[in-house]
Every structure is written in structure tokens, then in C-alpha cells.
Design an enzyme around this catalytic site. Sequence first.
Site, PDB file in Angstrom:
ATOM      1  CG  ASP A  65       4.246   4.782  -1.487  1.00 51.25           C
ATOM      2  OD1 ASP A  65       3.418   5.702  -1.646  1.00 51.25           O
ATOM      3  OD2 ASP A  65       4.291   3.785  -2.235  1.00 51.25           O
ATOM      4  CD  GLU A  69       0.209   6.354  -6.107  1.00 52.18           C
ATOM      5  OE1 GLU A  69      -0.395   6.640  -7.140  1.00 52.18           O
ATOM      6  OE2 GLU A  69       1.453   6.219  -6.058  1.00 52.18           O
TER       7      GLU A  69
END
Length: 415
Positions: A80, A175
Site C-alpha cells: 500500500d 502498513e
Amino acid sequence: MQHIIDRFISYVIIDTESDSSSETTPSTKKQWDLANKLVEELKSIGMKDVTIDKKAYIMATLPSNVDHDVPTIGFISHFDTTPDFTGANVKPQVISNYDGNDIVLNAEQNIILSPKYFKDLLQYKGQTLITTDGTTLLGADDKAGITEIVTAMEFLIKNPEIKHGKIRVGFTPDEEIGRGAHHFDVEKFGCDWAYTMDGSQVGELEYENFNAAGAKITFKGKSVHPGYAKGKMINSMLIANDFINELPKGETPQETKGYEGFFHVHHLTGSIEETVLELIIRDHSKKKFTKRKELIAKIAQKFNKKFAKQFGEDIVIAEVKDQYYNMKEKVLPVKHIVDIAEKAMKELGIKPIIKPIRGGTDGCQLSYKGLPCPNIFAGGHNFHGKYEYVPVESIQKAIDVIVKIAELTAKPIAK
């Protein structure tokens, strides 16, 4: 070199921005686009036991090619990108043989990546840089890390003469919003230890990080016609402003470094009746971290006491939640895993830069879940914004470090 560039660009052009307001995992559906691509790519290069679960956590195995007992190690990165700056429609620019001068990211908007401001650029004269076009982030955090892990595994598969033990790789969603390790199955991963490839400049090797908490502070007010408000109106926005001014001066991200902690106000929305302040609390010291959280409660109590008679109930509601802790406590008992990474860098002619992380990685949460997990450089700079860039040579050096760690870990222990 072109192989690395092509792989990295194929990842960063896929929008994988996460969303802290979402309650799903992954927090955005678009993260599946890269996750599914990675699964197919891992299979195509010859990795074994490639899996993806219903929350988009990816794991794969490179089997051992030695006949003696070797610890199982892992390498982890997240796919991400931060919601702090848009990751949609990334248009990477490749700057060959960088000459040390200003780089025009976007002529139309006059966006310049300049070594006068970003002095680290001068380290990379003569190298190949990948930058943004000035309108998005790049996504080197942490698609550089994914590029390095996949490429290192591909290299080991194509060069079986390089001896290594069993290696596991893991790629995680979310994350950037602090949830990357929340649903990571450490038992399934099955490693003695692992490394996140999620640092910045070449040589970074980190096993200390902030203790972290987030605070949401709600301020109540009373709206009264401003012409008749004397002694009656309570403007919650002004109370919030006074609260911020109670925080220690000089303890903000832009005024601290190294082991210095901070309070960081990152969102403020409000009206006369209600204002919501969001901030994060960071400190490497557990004792100082506790005191910072206590200070938030103390300031809230001070305002509640001041307005108790006029408002009739608490005017400030402070909610503080821990996010992650300093991995040092979990890594020091197995310090040899840091020593191996340090030795790998030195054997490759890379000077290790061992310093505390002024942030967090999946590794800090994983360390507390039973998987000690120091952090190694991925090579990028200026993460989370339009000035982000990564030297291709730095990506290659990180690939070399992964391969060297695998070699060193597989060497038989002398008896």
C-alpha cells in the site's frame, strides 16, 4: 538495470493508496490489483507455496538448496501507499546519469526537485534516478522493497550455485495506516526471524523505532448569537487552539531528530459547537512515552476543571490509543540477526548506518508477535510526497544485501 526499472514501474503505476477510515482489510479494494499481480509474478519466477489469503496477505517460499540445518529467514514489504498524498495516476520519470542539477518534475506547475533543498541528491550524481512528475507520490515506500525482494528471489532461483536456506517472503496491505501486521500469520510464515525492506537511504539498518500512540481529542462548545454571546458562548475551536498551545514548545516533527520524541497535530476540524483534534505521540523511551500520554490527560483535566461550572460536564474528551512499541526490546535478545545484516553490507562495501527509526514498520509489530524483524534500506528518499525519488543503483544494492544475507545465513556453523 532495465529489468529492475521495468519491474518497479509496473508496481508504482498501480494505485494502492490505503484508507484509515475504512474498516475492511485491505482498507481499499484497489490494493487487490497489485496483490493479485504479485501472486502471479511470484509463481512465474518459480517461487513455491505461493498463497494469498482473504485479507490480501501474500506469502511464498524459496526452498533450501543445502543439506544441513539452516534457520528459516523471511523478507517482508508492504504494497500500500500512504493516504497523505495521492498515489493515483503515478507517472514515473527516469533520469539517466543524473548531473547534480535541479530536476524539473513538472514545468507547467514549476515543481523542482533541487539539490539546494534536498542535499541527499548530490550523493547520486552519475546514477539513474526514478522520480515523480510532481503531481503524485512515487510509491518507492514500499514498492522499492517489493522490487528488491522479488528480484533477489528470481536471482537466487536462476543461480542455484548460491547456497541458501529456506526463505519466506511476505507482502502486506495497509502498513501506511498502521495495520500491516494486524492480520499477519506469524505461525504460518514459519520463520526464525525476518527483515523488512522498508528503510530509506543505502546502508540504513534499524532495530529501534518509536513507541507510538494516536490521540483523538473532542472539544465541546456552546453556540450563541455573537451579538449576545458575552459570558455564554464557548467556541470549541478556540479551546482546541489553547489546548495545542499547552503542548511543549519545540517538540514537533519539524523541530526534533534522532531519539527526540514529539507531538504531531495532523488533523483539525471544527465548528463552534464541536472541534476534533487528532495528533500522534512518539518517543523511543518507554518512560518518556508514558509521560507524553499522561500530559494529554493532564491538559484535558485542566480545561475540564476550568469550564466545569460554565459547561456543566467535561468539555474536553481525550482518547489515547497505543499503536506500536519499540522493537529494540524484542530484537536485542537475538542481536545476531542484526549482526548478519551488518556483515552482509560490509562484505558488499556498503557502510552500515545503524540508527533509530523515526517512525514504525511492520517489523515493530511483528517483533511483538514473535517474529524479530529489523529494518533494512529500500533506497528511496522523500517518502509520502511529490519530491519522492529512488536511485536504481540503490535498489540493486538492496537486492545484493538480500542475497548476501541468504548466503551468510546458510553457512555451516563451525564446531
